[in-house]
Design an enzyme around this catalytic site. Structure first.
Site, PDB file in Angstrom:
ATOM      1  N   GLU A   1       0.849  -1.192   0.000  1.00 44.70           N
ATOM      2  CA  GLU A   1       0.000   0.000   0.000  1.00 44.70           C
ATOM      3  C   GLU A   1       0.884   1.241   0.000  1.00 44.70           C
ATOM      4  O   GLU A   1       1.596   1.506   0.966  1.00 44.70           O
ATOM      5  CB  GLU A   1      -0.938   0.018   1.204  1.00 44.70           C
ATOM      6  CG  GLU A   1      -1.951   1.140   1.136  1.00 44.70           C
ATOM      7  CD  GLU A   1      -3.026   1.037   2.200  1.00 44.70           C
ATOM      8  OE1 GLU A   1      -3.556   2.108   2.568  1.00 44.70           O
ATOM      9  OE2 GLU A   1      -3.329  -0.072   2.660  1.00 44.70           O
TER      10      GLU A   1
ATOM     11  N   ASP B   1      -3.808  10.160   9.514  1.00 45.55           N
ATOM     12  CA  ASP B   1      -2.528   9.608   9.944  1.00 45.55           C
ATOM     13  C   ASP B   1      -1.993  10.245  11.214  1.00 45.55           C
ATOM     14  O   ASP B   1      -2.055  11.462  11.400  1.00 45.55           O
ATOM     15  CB  ASP B   1      -1.503   9.764   8.819  1.00 45.55           C
ATOM     16  CG  ASP B   1      -1.874   8.923   7.611  1.00 45.55           C
ATOM     17  OD1 ASP B   1      -2.115   7.725   7.804  1.00 45.55           O
ATOM     18  OD2 ASP B   1      -1.927   9.457   6.492  1.00 45.55           O
TER      19      ASP B   1
END
Length: 277
Positions: A57, A68
């Site tokens: 990924e 994130d």
């Protein structure tokens, strides 16, 4: 063929395999394209595939990676110092797909897709060798447009199953997703979370996803902080695989690629045991 960009046959075939084959449990290894630099990021993805990652990924560098936590956010900032995030992503995918047979799935925020245009983004990713592109924050009203663009280009369009979304929005994402549905292991947390996972809650959530889209694979991440946690998640029978990012980025930054690759092997080994569904 989309906007004059040829979709490579191998990429198109691998994108179909990712969603159609009952392969699992699978380990997805995440990092950011261009982190800590282009060559090193490519070497990392190739090493991760060699050490057991079934899916690579590739995060497209973004200025505001809202999903994130600190480790991956820092990787985004580092990668962007080298220039345009889309260019870095496409070159990373091109080089990785030339050196590895593992399917490469890009993770891109909607602002990046929107800026380039969904059709052009999908076509250029396909031309570079990507097999899919997960857009975690795509507005529900644009899901159909994005999935159509991805399908036309010959890549899959995995989607995030937001545990805090209304049921109708969740249904839209699950029914539209191709390749897999990404189900956060914990609700309302960013990547890098490590305070524990409620396995029963995750299993119940995944069961609800399977009722909506029975044939779509479900992968999980966020909170899968150690091989032991990964093993517990898979042994619980909830998911078809896990995606790991923050632990690998921290290992790479602190101890180099060899340690990060070893950690991939540890994660892959931890989820390799047969399990019942």
């Amino acid at each position: 063929m989309t906007h004059g960009v040829h979709v490579r046959g191998s990429a198109a075939r691998r994108s179909v395999e990712l969603g159609a084959q009952p392969v699992g449990p699978a380990l997805g290894a995440f990092s950011v394209a261009g982190f800590p630099d282009l060559r090193s990021s490519v070497d990392a993805f190739v090493a991760y595939a060699e050490h057991g990652a079934a899916i690579l990924e590739v995060g497209a560098p973004a200025a505001d990676p809202w999903l994130d936590g600190p480790a991956i956010a820092a990787a985004h900032r580092c990668a962007l110092r080298a220039g345009d995030g889309v260019r870095i992503t496409l070159e990373t995918v091109r080089r990785v797909s030339a050196r590895s047979h593992a399917p490469v799935v890009v993770m891109s925020y909607w602002s990046t897709v929107q800026a380039l245009g969904p059709q052009r983004m999908a076509a250029e990713l396909a031309s570079s060798g990507a097999t899919g592109c997960l857009v975690p924050d795509i507005p529900s009203e644009h899901v159909e447009q994005w999935v159509a663009a991805a399908t036309e280009a010959g890549i899959s369009a995995p989607l995030l199953a937001n545990r805090q979304a209304p049921y109708d929005e969740l249904g839209i994402a699950c029914r539209a997703a191709t390749g897999f549905v990404y189900a956060p292991a914990v609700a309302g947390q960013r990547t890098g979370y490590s305070a524990g996972i409620d396995l029963d809650s995750l299993a119940a959530f995944v069961r609800s996803l399977r009722r909506i889209a029975p044939s779509t694979r479900v992968l999980t991440g966020i909170g899968v902080s150690t091989p032991t946690v990964a093993a517990a998640v898979v042994a619980n029978g909830a998911v078809d695989g896990v995606v790991v990012g923050s632990p690998l980025i921290r290992a790479f930054a602190e101890n180099g690629l060899s340690r990060a690759a070893e950690l991939v092997h540890e994660f892959a080994a931890s989820i390799a045991q047969p399990r019942d569904r």
